[in-house]
Motif scaffolding. Structure first.
Motif, PDB file in Angstrom:
ATOM      1  N   CYS A 256       4.283   0.834  11.656  1.00  9.90           N
ATOM      2  CA  CYS A 256       2.942   0.676  11.094  1.00  9.90           C
ATOM      3  C   CYS A 256       2.265   2.032  10.946  1.00  9.90           C
ATOM      4  CB  CYS A 256       2.104  -0.248  11.983  1.00  9.90           C
ATOM      5  SG  CYS A 256       2.666  -1.975  12.014  1.00  9.90           S
TER       6      CYS A 256
ATOM      7  N   ASP B 269       6.042  -1.388   4.903  1.00 12.96           N
ATOM      8  CA  ASP B 269       5.485  -2.725   4.658  1.00 12.96           C
ATOM      9  C   ASP B 269       5.934  -3.629   5.803  1.00 12.96           C
ATOM     10  OD1 ASP B 269       4.876  -5.327   3.853  1.00 12.96           O
ATOM     11  OD2 ASP B 269       5.130  -4.839   1.726  1.00 12.96           O
TER      12      ASP B 269
ATOM     13  N   HIS C 136      -1.627  -1.973   7.988  1.00 20.68           N
ATOM     14  CA  HIS C 136      -0.303  -2.489   8.326  1.00 20.68           C
ATOM     15  C   HIS C 136      -0.365  -3.379   9.581  1.00 20.68           C
ATOM     16  CE1 HIS C 136       1.201   0.109   5.275  1.00 20.68           C
ATOM     17  NE2 HIS C 136       1.041   1.233   5.959  1.00 20.68           N
TER      18      HIS C 136
END
Length: 400
Positions: free
Chosen positions: A152, A166, A271
Motif C-alpha cells: 500500500c 492496486d 490503497h
C-alpha cells in the motif's frame, strides 16, 4: 497482550480454571510445576502458526525478517527471492507476564509463542505451477491462519510485479490462487471417496456426509466464495478439517505502508482504504504495518524502540498488532499460571470449559480436574496477589 484482563488461577488439587468471561490469572501449585514431567502438552507447547503470503516485492520477507527473532529470509528487490519457506518463532509480547514474575518472584517467565511461515511470492497461476508453483502453498496448509501482506505504498525504486500498486487487484490474485488450490484438493478427495472400496454402512453414511459438505464448499469456491464462508454443522466440520483448506483459514491483511502513513493507520492512504473496504465485506481484518519501520525497530533496544514509536505517533509495533488480530480471528484468549518456579502464559479457545483450559497445561489435568481458584489479572495486581483477592471477595472458585 491479546486480551486485556486475562485470568489467573490457583490449582487446589487437580488444576482447574473457571470459565470466567473476564480473562484472569491462573496460579498453579508449586509441586505440579516442579514435577519431573513438567507441563509438557501438545496443546500447550505447540505454537500458533501463521502463513505469510503475498505477491513478490510487497515487503513480505522484510516484515518476516523484522518480526521473527530467527528470520533469515532474503529481502531482495526481485521476485522469488525466498526459495524455501522460512520459519520464525517469536514470543508473544505481554507486559502482564513481567508483572506476575515480579509479584511472584518467579525464577522464569514462559510466554506463549507464534510461528510465522514465509513462502515465496505468489503470482497469477501459482496454483498451476507458475512462478515457483503451488509447492509453496502446501507449506502453509498446516497453519492456523494466513497473513497476506499487501503493498500500500508507492515507490518507483521497488518494482511491482503487475506494474502498478492496486491492493484490491493484488489480493484478488492471491485469493484466486488459494481458491484454485482448494478446488484441486477437494476434487482429489471426492474422487477418492468415489473410487474407494465398498464401505460399511456407518462408513458409507459418513462418506456421503463428507461428499455433500465438500460439494457445497466446491460450489462456493467456484463462485469465488472462500470455504470459511460456507456454513458447516458440527458433524461436517471435523470431516472437512483434515483437508486443511487454505480458504477455510482466517485471513488477515497486512497493509504495508510507508513510515508517513503509519501514525494515521492509513486514514489518508487510498490503497489502505480500498483494502479495508474489501476486508470488511469479507469479514477479514486489516493490520496497518510498515515493514521498513519494523526492520528499524529490530535494531533498537526496547526503550529506544518505544521512544521511536512515540515519535512516530504509533501506540504499538506491527508484531503486537498482528498477534492481536490473529487471536481475534481464531477466537483465542490468554490465561496465566504463576508461582515461584515460573509464571507462564497459556492460550485457549474463548468459551473453553474449565477442564479444557486445565488440559492445555497437561492432559492429565483435564481428566482429573476437580476445581480451581481464579482471579482477574487487574484484581490480582491491585490487591497484591491471591490472599488480597480472597480477602476482598474477588477470588472465584470453579469446579465440580
Amino acid at each position: 497482550m491479546p486480551d486485556e484482563n486475562a485470568p489467573l488461577a490457583r490449582c487446589l488439587t487437580a488444576p482447574r480454571l473457571s470459565s470466567s468471561h473476564k480473562p484472569s490469572t491462573f496460579q498453579t501449585a508449586s509441586p505440579s510445576i516442579s514435577s519431573p514431567r513438567g507441563f509438557r502438552s501438545s496443546v500447550a507447547t505447540e505454537a500458533l502458526k501463521n502463513g505469510i503470503v503475498g505477491l513478490p516485492n510487497v515487503g513480505k520477507s522484510t516484515m518476516f525478517n523484522a518480526i521473527c527473532e530467527n528470520g533469515k529470509a532474503q529481502a531482495a528487490n526481485f521476485p522469488f527471492c525466498t526459495i524455501e519457506p522460512n520459519v520464525g518463532m517469536v514470543a508473544v509480547p505481554d507486559s502482564r507476564l513481567d508483572k506476575l514474575v515480579e509479584m511472584s518472584e518467579s525464577l522464569k517467565a514462559v510466554p506463549t509463542s507464534v510461528e510465522f511461515y514465509d513462502i515465496a511470492g505468489l503470482v497469477k497461476g501459482a496454483s498451476k505451477g507458475e512462478g515457483l508453483g503451488n509447492q509453496f502453498l502446501a507449506n502453509i496448509r498446516e497453519c492456523d491462519s494466513i497473513v497476506q501482506v499487501v503493498r500500500c505504498f508507492e515507490d518507483p525504486d521497488v518494482v511491482h510485479v503487475a506494474g502498478k500498486v492496486d491492493p484490491v487487484d493484488d489480493t484478488d490474485v492471491i485469493n484466486f490462487e488459494l481458491i484454485l488450490s482448494d478446488v484441486a484438493q477437494i476434487e482429489k478427495r471426492m474422487e477418492k471417496l468415489k473410487k474407494g472400496r465398498a464401505p460399511k454402512p456407518e462408513e458409507k453414511k459418513q462418506n456421503e456426509m463428507e461428499a455433500a459438505a465438500l460439494q457445497r464448499i466446491l460450489d462456493g469456491l467456484e463462485s469465488g466464495i472462500p470455504a470459511r464462508a460456507i456454513e458447516l454443522n458440527e458433524d461436517e466440520e471435523p470431516l472437512v478439517k483434515v483437508l486443511c483448506l487454505l480458504t477455510k483459514k482466517p485471513m488477515i491483511y497486512a497493509a504495508n505502508v510507508s513510515e508517513e502513513d503509519l501514525a494515521g493507520q492509513g486514514k489518508d492512504n487510498v490503497h489502505v482504504q480500498a483494502l479495508m473496504k474489501k476486508a470488511e465485506a469479507e469479514g477479514s481484518d486489516v493490520v496497518v504495518i510498515s515493514a521498513q519501520v519494523e526492520a528499524e525497530l529490530n535494531e533498537l533496544e526496547a526503550a529506544e524502540a518505544e521512544e521511536y514509536l512515540r515519535d512516530l505517533g504509533v501506540q504499538e509495533g506491527g508484531l503486537k498488532s498482528l498477534i492481536r488480530a490473529t487471536y481475534k480471528q481464531l477466537g483465542l484468549l490468554t490465561y496465566f499460571t504463576t508461582g515461584v518456579q515460573e509464571s507462564r502464559a497459556w492460550t485457549v479457545k474463548a468459551g473453553s470449559t474449565a477442564p479444557q483450559a486445565a488440559g492445555v497445561i497437561h492432559s492429565d489435568f483435564e481428566k482429573g480436574f476437580i476445581r480451581a481458584e481464579t482471579v482477574a489479572f487487574d484484581d490480582f495486581v491491585e490487591l497484591g496477589g491471591f490472599n488480597g483477592a480472597k480477602d476482598a471477595g474477588k477470588l472465584r472458585l470453579g469446579g465440580y
